[in-house]
Design a protein around this motif. Structure first.
Motif, PDB file in Angstrom:
ATOM      1  N   VAL A  95      45.730  64.883 -44.125  1.00 47.78           N
ATOM      2  CA  VAL A  95      44.929  64.975 -45.354  1.00 47.78           C
ATOM      3  C   VAL A  95      45.112  63.724 -46.207  1.00 47.78           C
ATOM      4  O   VAL A  95      44.165  63.218 -46.806  1.00 47.78           O
ATOM      5  CB  VAL A  95      45.304  66.244 -46.149  1.00 47.78           C
ATOM      6  CG1 VAL A  95      44.679  66.221 -47.542  1.00 47.78           C
ATOM      7  CG2 VAL A  95      44.862  67.482 -45.391  1.00 47.78           C
ATOM      8  N   THR A  96      46.344  63.203 -46.255  1.00 46.53           N
ATOM      9  CA  THR A  96      46.612  61.993 -47.038  1.00 46.53           C
ATOM     10  C   THR A  96      45.818  60.804 -46.501  1.00 46.53           C
ATOM     11  O   THR A  96      45.261  60.011 -47.264  1.00 46.53           O
ATOM     12  CB  THR A  96      48.118  61.666 -47.017  1.00 46.53           C
ATOM     13  OG1 THR A  96      48.843  62.753 -47.591  1.00 46.53           O
ATOM     14  CG2 THR A  96      48.414  60.402 -47.808  1.00 46.53           C
ATOM     15  N   LYS A  97      45.743  60.697 -45.182  1.00 48.53           N
ATOM     16  CA  LYS A  97      45.075  59.544 -44.584  1.00 48.53           C
ATOM     17  C   LYS A  97      43.555  59.716 -44.491  1.00 48.53           C
ATOM     18  O   LYS A  97      42.798  58.765 -44.735  1.00 48.53           O
ATOM     19  CB  LYS A  97      45.641  59.289 -43.184  1.00 48.53           C
ATOM     20  CG  LYS A  97      45.068  58.049 -42.509  1.00 48.53           C
ATOM     21  CD  LYS A  97      45.830  57.685 -41.248  1.00 48.53           C
ATOM     22  CE  LYS A  97      45.291  56.390 -40.645  1.00 48.53           C
ATOM     23  NZ  LYS A  97      46.059  55.994 -39.432  1.00 48.53           N
ATOM     24  N   TYR A  98      43.106  60.945 -44.153  1.00 49.44           N
ATOM     25  CA  TYR A  98      41.684  61.139 -43.857  1.00 49.44           C
ATOM     26  C   TYR A  98      40.936  61.995 -44.878  1.00 49.44           C
ATOM     27  O   TYR A  98      39.725  62.170 -44.765  1.00 49.44           O
ATOM     28  CB  TYR A  98      41.526  61.766 -42.463  1.00 49.44           C
ATOM     29  CG  TYR A  98      42.016  60.870 -41.353  1.00 49.44           C
ATOM     30  CD1 TYR A  98      41.290  59.743 -40.962  1.00 49.44           C
ATOM     31  CD2 TYR A  98      43.218  61.140 -40.701  1.00 49.44           C
ATOM     32  CE1 TYR A  98      41.735  58.924 -39.945  1.00 49.44           C
ATOM     33  CE2 TYR A  98      43.678  60.325 -39.676  1.00 49.44           C
ATOM     34  CZ  TYR A  98      42.938  59.217 -39.306  1.00 49.44           C
ATOM     35  OH  TYR A  98      43.388  58.402 -38.302  1.00 49.44           O
ATOM     36  N   GLY A  99      41.647  62.537 -45.849  1.00 49.12           N
ATOM     37  CA  GLY A  99      40.982  63.379 -46.845  1.00 49.12           C
ATOM     38  C   GLY A  99      40.947  64.843 -46.430  1.00 49.12           C
ATOM     39  O   GLY A  99      41.401  65.220 -45.345  1.00 49.12           O
ATOM     40  N   LYS A 100      40.380  65.662 -47.314  1.00 46.24           N
ATOM     41  CA  LYS A 100      40.389  67.114 -47.084  1.00 46.24           C
ATOM     42  C   LYS A 100      39.440  67.542 -45.971  1.00 46.24           C
ATOM     43  O   LYS A 100      39.621  68.604 -45.377  1.00 46.24           O
ATOM     44  CB  LYS A 100      40.046  67.851 -48.378  1.00 46.24           C
ATOM     45  CG  LYS A 100      41.116  67.698 -49.455  1.00 46.24           C
ATOM     46  CD  LYS A 100      40.717  68.411 -50.727  1.00 46.24           C
ATOM     47  CE  LYS A 100      41.771  68.201 -51.812  1.00 46.24           C
ATOM     48  NZ  LYS A 100      41.383  68.842 -53.089  1.00 46.24           N
ATOM     49  N   ASN A 101      38.411  66.746 -45.674  1.00 49.15           N
ATOM     50  CA  ASN A 101      37.506  67.052 -44.567  1.00 49.15           C
ATOM     51  C   ASN A 101      38.018  66.352 -43.316  1.00 49.15           C
ATOM     52  O   ASN A 101      37.532  65.290 -42.929  1.00 49.15           O
ATOM     53  CB  ASN A 101      36.073  66.603 -44.893  1.00 49.15           C
ATOM     54  CG  ASN A 101      35.506  67.347 -46.076  1.00 49.15           C
ATOM     55  OD1 ASN A 101      35.652  68.565 -46.174  1.00 49.15           O
ATOM     56  ND2 ASN A 101      34.853  66.635 -46.984  1.00 49.15           N
ATOM     57  N   SER A 102      39.024  66.962 -42.703  1.00 46.04           N
ATOM     58  CA  SER A 102      39.692  66.282 -41.592  1.00 46.04           C
ATOM     59  C   SER A 102      40.155  67.282 -40.535  1.00 46.04           C
ATOM     60  O   SER A 102      40.029  68.491 -40.697  1.00 46.04           O
ATOM     61  CB  SER A 102      40.878  65.458 -42.116  1.00 46.04           C
ATOM     62  OG  SER A 102      41.752  66.249 -42.895  1.00 46.04           O
ATOM     63  N   PHE A 103      40.675  66.741 -39.457  1.00 44.59           N
ATOM     64  CA  PHE A 103      41.188  67.573 -38.368  1.00 44.59           C
ATOM     65  C   PHE A 103      42.411  66.887 -37.766  1.00 44.59           C
ATOM     66  O   PHE A 103      42.647  65.689 -37.961  1.00 44.59           O
ATOM     67  CB  PHE A 103      40.110  67.814 -37.298  1.00 44.59           C
ATOM     68  CG  PHE A 103      39.634  66.556 -36.614  1.00 44.59           C
ATOM     69  CD1 PHE A 103      40.265  66.078 -35.473  1.00 44.59           C
ATOM     70  CD2 PHE A 103      38.553  65.840 -37.116  1.00 44.59           C
ATOM     71  CE1 PHE A 103      39.829  64.913 -34.849  1.00 44.59           C
ATOM     72  CE2 PHE A 103      38.103  64.677 -36.506  1.00 44.59           C
ATOM     73  CZ  PHE A 103      38.746  64.211 -35.365  1.00 44.59           C
TER      74      PHE A 103
END
Length: 516
Positions: A95-103
């Motif tokens: 989440v820190t690297k890719y944001g809340k829309n991530s996997f």
């Protein structure tokens, strides 16, 4: 080939071709499983705006941020509530690297991170499409009863078990809560020095207390046998957590010593619980039971089902195991973090004590008084927000599903990172990582603005059936402790929350107690 007949040569040729075909088929299947299918999932997710680490056959080595976080777990904790980077390192780093829309990846399976309250509500409510993940290998020993079922079987079991957790039945269990707590209080008072203080690691005592409570409330007169069952469950959990190869799919089915011991424990538990059930059923037939413990209520409810449609004997045994694990672990976790936080924030401890004396004086808590404890309830909710017993909930997709603006294919998993959501500044404000019980002064709905952003016991139809039991027990125990002691963090206290089945203090919870 000289000397071989034509038919022999033909047979050899056919066998060779068959071996080649089977080998090619196996290689194609392996290629699809290990590479083509995951990459197809990855492409589908990226096309919808989701981001994450590229799929790799060696994911650990492709994620330096995660490696750094895992290394930091061995370092000392600061006394901070910002524990998500250590407790949910994979989710936090993604989440820190890719944001809340991530996997992120769990082996060859992508896990889509769901943090939007509307989507979380939909996942919890849509039980038919979002199932609990199935456990394999030794892990299957750690999940029992209702937690394992879906669909009609889940609905049937939930209906049969529900009566055991009605408030009217829980009222009858308050004396057991108080008795177990008074036993612990007596032990602690015997440890005080002449100056009226003592330093205690309260964690093992609270574990024993909640074990004692669930033994009394689940099995009543068979309380001593129930305690033995709990000891076996704890041993089984320890063997699983320390087992070799448990995280390596190909090797987890090896016949190891720990796996053999877990099976032996399973057999011993089955025989013990079965013996208790047989005795209880005989007592019920003779009219010798008061139907006030969980087992009696469960058996009575099961017998009231239409013949042949109730639970089997084995299923009743599984539900008894679930009473133990869920009932003991959750409440022990809630109590220990409550004592730690009240030890750190004495002003809230004083406010809670003042309320308890105002409602109960020096008397044992009763159910009507417990419902009046506004400050104590606010504190417990805030503890559950900062230190929920479970740090994430996972679900598997049984078919292609539309979730908000996402189209998720069957075979993908979703994860709802409760710890990250409970600590999210966008939801809770800039003080999200601070201990502020006043945020619950007007209840959960007001604190969450009506969103599904606070769910320590889950949410929707599958919300934990024992949540009222856990909160009633926690309120009772905390009230009695506040009547007898004040307490503060010891200089020896080391803040190290860790997940071992649930969220607990790795180095215990050392407090200095003062007699009142």
């Amino acid at each position: 080939m000289e000397g071989l007949s034509f038919s022999s040569m033909a047979a050899i040729w056919v066998a060779t071709v068959m071996v080649a075909v089977i080998t090619i088929w196996a290689l194609q299947k392996m290629l699809n499983s290990l590479w083509l299918r995951p990459k197809r999932f990855e492409r589908l997710l990226r096309e919808q705006g989701l981001e994450g680490h590229p799929y790799s056959l060696f994911p650990h080595y492709s994620n330096p941020t995660l490696m750094q976080l895992n290394h930091s777990k061995s370092q000392p904790f600061t006394l901070s509530h910002d524990v998500a980077p250590r407790l949910s390192s994979s989710l936090y780093s993604t989440v820190t690297k890719y944001g809340k829309n991530s996997f992120l990846w769990e082996g060859t399976t992508p896990k889509v991170i769901i943090t939007d309250p509307k989507q979380i509500k939909e996942v919890f409510n849509n039980m038919q499409d979002f199932h609990r993940p199935k456990l394999s290998g030794n892990a299957k020993f750690l999940r029992h009863g209702l937690l394992n079922y879906e669909g009609e079987k889940w609905a049937k079991h939930r209906k049969i078990i529900n009566p055991a957790f009605h408030l009217e039945k829980l009222k009858n269990m308050l004396p057991a809560f108080s008795q177990s707590c008074h036993d612990m209080i007596s032990t602690w008072k015997g440890m005080f020095s002449s100056d009226g203080t003592c330093e205690i690691d309260v964690w093992p005592f609270l574990q024993n207390l909640t074990c004692d409570v669930i033994s009394r409330t689940a099995f009543g007169s068979s309380y001593a046998e129930g305690t033995r069952i709990f000891q076996l469950l704890k041993k089984q959990g320890y063997l699983f957590m320390t087992a070799q190869f448990k995280d390596i799919p190909i090797l987890q089915f090896l016949p190891t010593t720990s796996k053999r011991r877990m099976k032996e424990i399973e057999t011993e538990m089955h025989d013990s619980i079965n013996g208790i059930i047989k005795k209880r059923e005989k007592a019920m037939e003779n009219g010798e039971t008061s139907n006030e413990d969980l087992l009696s209520i469960l058996l009575e409810s099961n017998h009231m089902e239409i013949q042949g449609h109730g639970m089997t004997n084995q299923e009743v045994i599984e539900e008894c195991k679930l009473f133990y694990l869920a009932g003991q672990e959750t409440t022990a976790s809630l109590l220990v973090w409550t004592m730690v936080l009240l030890g750190r924030y004495p002003e809230w401890q004083s406010r809670a004590r003042e309320e308890v004396f105002q409602v109960f004086g020096n008397q044992n808590p009763d159910v009507d008084g417990l419902s009046q404890l506004k400050i104590v309830t606010m504190i417990l909710y805030e503890v559950l927000r900062l230190y929920p017993p479970t740090v994430f909930f996972g679900r598997t997709l049984q078919k292609d599903v539309k979730l908000g603006n996402l189209s998720l294919p069957a075979g993908v998993n979703v994860t709802m990172p409760i710890l990250l959501i409970h600590h999210d500044g966008d939801i809770w404000g800039d003080d999200a990582k601070e201990f502020k019980p006043e945020r619950f002064s007007e209840g959960i709905a007001k604190a969450t603005k009506g969103q599904v952003s606070f769910f320590p016991f889950g949410w929707g139809p599958r919300i934990c059936i024992g949540q009222n039991f856990a909160l009633l027990e926690a309120k009772t125990v905390l009230s009695l402790l506040l009547q007898h002691f004040s307490f503060e963090l010891s200089p020896a206290y080391s803040h190290a929350p860790t997940v071992i089945l649930n969220l607990q203090p790795k180095h215990g919870a050392h407090l200095v107690l003062h007699k009142l």
